[in-house]
Enzyme design. Structure first.
Site, PDB file in Angstrom:
ATOM      1  N   ARG A  78      21.637 154.260 -10.357  1.00 15.66           N
ATOM      2  CA  ARG A  78      22.329 153.664 -11.518  1.00 15.66           C
ATOM      3  C   ARG A  78      22.420 154.735 -12.599  1.00 15.66           C
ATOM      4  O   ARG A  78      21.408 155.078 -13.203  1.00 15.66           O
ATOM      5  CB  ARG A  78      21.482 152.478 -12.012  1.00 15.66           C
TER       6      ARG A  78
ATOM      7  N   HIS B 225      20.692 149.707 -17.661  1.00 14.78           N
ATOM      8  CA  HIS B 225      20.770 148.473 -16.866  1.00 14.78           C
ATOM      9  C   HIS B 225      21.944 147.607 -17.339  1.00 14.78           C
ATOM     10  O   HIS B 225      22.775 147.168 -16.550  1.00 14.78           O
ATOM     11  CB  HIS B 225      19.443 147.707 -16.991  1.00 14.78           C
TER      12      HIS B 225
ATOM     13  N   TYR C 221      12.463 154.758 -20.585  1.00 17.00           N
ATOM     14  CA  TYR C 221      11.607 154.665 -19.400  1.00 17.00           C
ATOM     15  C   TYR C 221      12.002 155.597 -18.258  1.00 17.00           C
ATOM     16  O   TYR C 221      11.390 155.570 -17.209  1.00 17.00           O
ATOM     17  CB  TYR C 221      11.537 153.210 -18.891  1.00 17.00           C
TER      18      TYR C 221
HETATM   19  C1  TPP Z   1      15.421 135.088 -11.137  1.00 18.25           C
HETATM   20  C2  TPP Z   1      15.698 136.077 -12.214  1.00 18.25           C
HETATM   21  N1  TPP Z   1      14.682 136.719 -12.807  1.00 18.25           N
HETATM   22  C3  TPP Z   1      14.937 137.633 -13.775  1.00 18.25           C
HETATM   23  C4  TPP Z   1      16.224 137.893 -14.169  1.00 18.25           C
HETATM   24  C5  TPP Z   1      16.505 138.946 -15.244  1.00 18.25           C
HETATM   25  N2  TPP Z   1      17.067 140.131 -14.590  1.00 18.25           N
HETATM   26  C6  TPP Z   1      18.381 140.360 -14.596  1.00 18.25           C
HETATM   27  S1  TPP Z   1      18.773 141.725 -13.734  1.00 18.25           S
HETATM   28  C7  TPP Z   1      17.172 142.042 -13.362  1.00 18.25           C
HETATM   29  C8  TPP Z   1      16.808 143.247 -12.532  1.00 18.25           C
HETATM   30  C9  TPP Z   1      17.500 143.250 -11.221  1.00 18.25           C
HETATM   31  O1  TPP Z   1      17.254 144.450 -10.556  1.00 18.25           O
HETATM   32  P1  TPP Z   1      17.881 144.743  -9.162  1.00 18.25           P
HETATM   33  O2  TPP Z   1      17.741 143.581  -8.269  1.00 18.25           O
HETATM   34  O3  TPP Z   1      17.316 146.037  -8.684  1.00 18.25           O
HETATM   35  O4  TPP Z   1      19.459 144.906  -9.451  1.00 18.25           O
HETATM   36  P2  TPP Z   1      20.172 145.896 -10.451  1.00 18.25           P
HETATM   37  O5  TPP Z   1      20.128 145.254 -11.807  1.00 18.25           O
HETATM   38  O6  TPP Z   1      19.474 147.201 -10.418  1.00 18.25           O
HETATM   39  O7  TPP Z   1      21.571 145.986  -9.957  1.00 18.25           O
HETATM   40  C10 TPP Z   1      16.334 141.085 -13.901  1.00 18.25           C
HETATM   41  C11 TPP Z   1      14.875 141.068 -13.758  1.00 18.25           C
HETATM   42  C12 TPP Z   1      17.263 137.176 -13.525  1.00 18.25           C
HETATM   43  N3  TPP Z   1      18.561 137.385 -13.815  1.00 18.25           N
HETATM   44  N4  TPP Z   1      16.984 136.300 -12.543  1.00 18.25           N
END
Ligand code: TPP
Length: 352
Positions: A253, A257, A266
């Site tokens: 990425r 985020h 971080y």
């Molecule tokens: C069940 C849930 N917990 C927490 C969140 C908050 N949240 C949104 S994105 C994210 C991280 C996701 O990381 P990843 O699966 O690696 O996908 P990326 O964002 O890197 O594409 C979190 C914790 C959420 N949307 N849904």
């Protein structure tokens, strides 16, 4: 005490650019190489525009896909029209390749759910934000295809963070048992917000998690669009025959985020700089140059892509705001009593 090895496995990694797997060049039409590059450029320009719209207050939060264009555009290129796509929140580039109009994608990011109208015509589910749920949707669709003896397949997108959710493991387990026509496409972009992959899992790869569920797991160089196409085409072919596959795309990425995040707090700038050298657009451009496909028109396309994106932004901003009823009407086929009550309460509150 006798010990018997009951299981051993290995994970294949697919790479194409610069390897002997590229000997069959060209294995797609020349025009397709050009189209893929153009789609990647449009997706990149969309990202940049969405950032500036967020800063101007036109979008509340945006999740950029910069660095992941090869994953998303390559995977959707491999998907046929009668297959299905299950997106999470970072799949704007996948939507572009699937054929969703740019202005409608902007409309969704601007908070109007009407931006998701017409997705069923593209065999595409609406965006699901809860991390990991997309895996269950991918398993469910794939199981239905298996039960109906259909000959299509489904691909679902998630990130590395989703693999720590129970949903991921349940989805893989069910898919294995019920021969689901499912491909789970995990973009390992090395972070789940601020959580680095080293703290997400102690597994050496994400792909190997599939082996525990009796399904195939493979890794692919996610910044090499040709490798992604190859890996996804092969996986979809298996899935169409009831053999689900987990693909771990090794990518990064390049941005924060979301627009609410500050990744400088971080992560190491050096790591980001290193990955910029593997930028999927840069790598594909160099590939096209080496293979004599690059020309002035492709060089000038960046400007054209910018104009397309600007034009789509204008159209999205001119669209009418959603009607009050629309905020509720498309969630269920038959609205539950609780939601009906909520709708009427809100109607009174806002005098609609
Ligand atoms: C069940 C849930 N917990 C927490 C969140 C908050 N949240 C949104 S994105 C994210 C991280 C996701 O990381 P990843 O699966 O690696 O996908 P990326 O964002 O890197 O594409 C979190 C914790 C959420 N949307 N849904």
């Amino acid at each position: 005490m006798a010990r018997e090895e009951v299981y051993s496995g290995s994970i294949e990694r697919i790479e194409v650019m610069g390897t002997e797997d590229d000997e069959d060049f060209p294995w797609i039409e020349e025009e397709e190489y050009r189209e893929l590059y153009k789609k990647m450029m449009i997706a990149r320009k969309f990202d940049e525009k969405a950032f500036s719209l967020q800063r101007r207050g036109e979008i509340s939060t945006y999740a950029p896909h910069k660095g992941q264009e090869a994953c998303q555009i390559g995977a959707i290129f491999a998907l046929k029209d009668d297959d299905w796509m299950v997106p999470s929140f970072r799949e704007t580039a996948a939507f572009i390749q699937r054929g969703a109009p740019l202005e409608q994608i902007f409309q969704r990011w601007m908070g109007d759910a009407n931006g998701q109208k017409g997705l069923s015509d593209l065999n595409t589910l609406p965006v699901a934000i809860p991390v990991g749920t997309q895996n269950l949707h991918t398993a469910g669709l794939g199981m239905a295809m298996s039960f109906e003896e259909d000959d299509n397949a489904v691909i679902g997108f998630t990130g590395d963070g989703s693999t720590s959710e129970g949903d991921f493991h349940e989805a893989l387990n069910f898919s294995g048992v019920y021969d689901a026509h499912s491909v789970f496409f995990v973009q390992n972009n090395k972070f789940a917000i601020s959580m680095p992959i080293e703290r997400q899992t102690n597994s050496q790869t994400i792909a190997q998690k599939a082996l525990a569920y009796g399904i195939e797991g493979i890794q692919v160089d996610g910044n090499d669009i040709l490798a992604v196409i190859k890996a996804t085409q092969e996986a979809l072919e298996k899935a169409r025959n009831g053999e689900p596959v987990l693909i771990e795309a090794d990518t990064y990425r390049l941005e924060d985020h979301t627009t609410s995040d500050d990744s400088t707090r971080y992560r190491d700038e050096e790591q980001v700089e290193k990955w910029k050298e593997h930028d999927p657009l840069k790598r594909f451009r160099e590939y096209l140059q080496e293979h004599g496909i690059w020309d002035e028109e492709l060089g000038a396309f960046e400007e054209e892509a910018k104009e397309m994106v600007d034009d789509a932004t204008k159209k999205a901003m001119e669209m009418d705001d959603p009607e009050f009823d629309e905020l509720f009407d498309y969630v269920y086929e038959k609205m539950p009593e609780m939601l009906k009550k909520e709708k009427e309460e809100l109607r009174e509150e806002v005098n609609q």
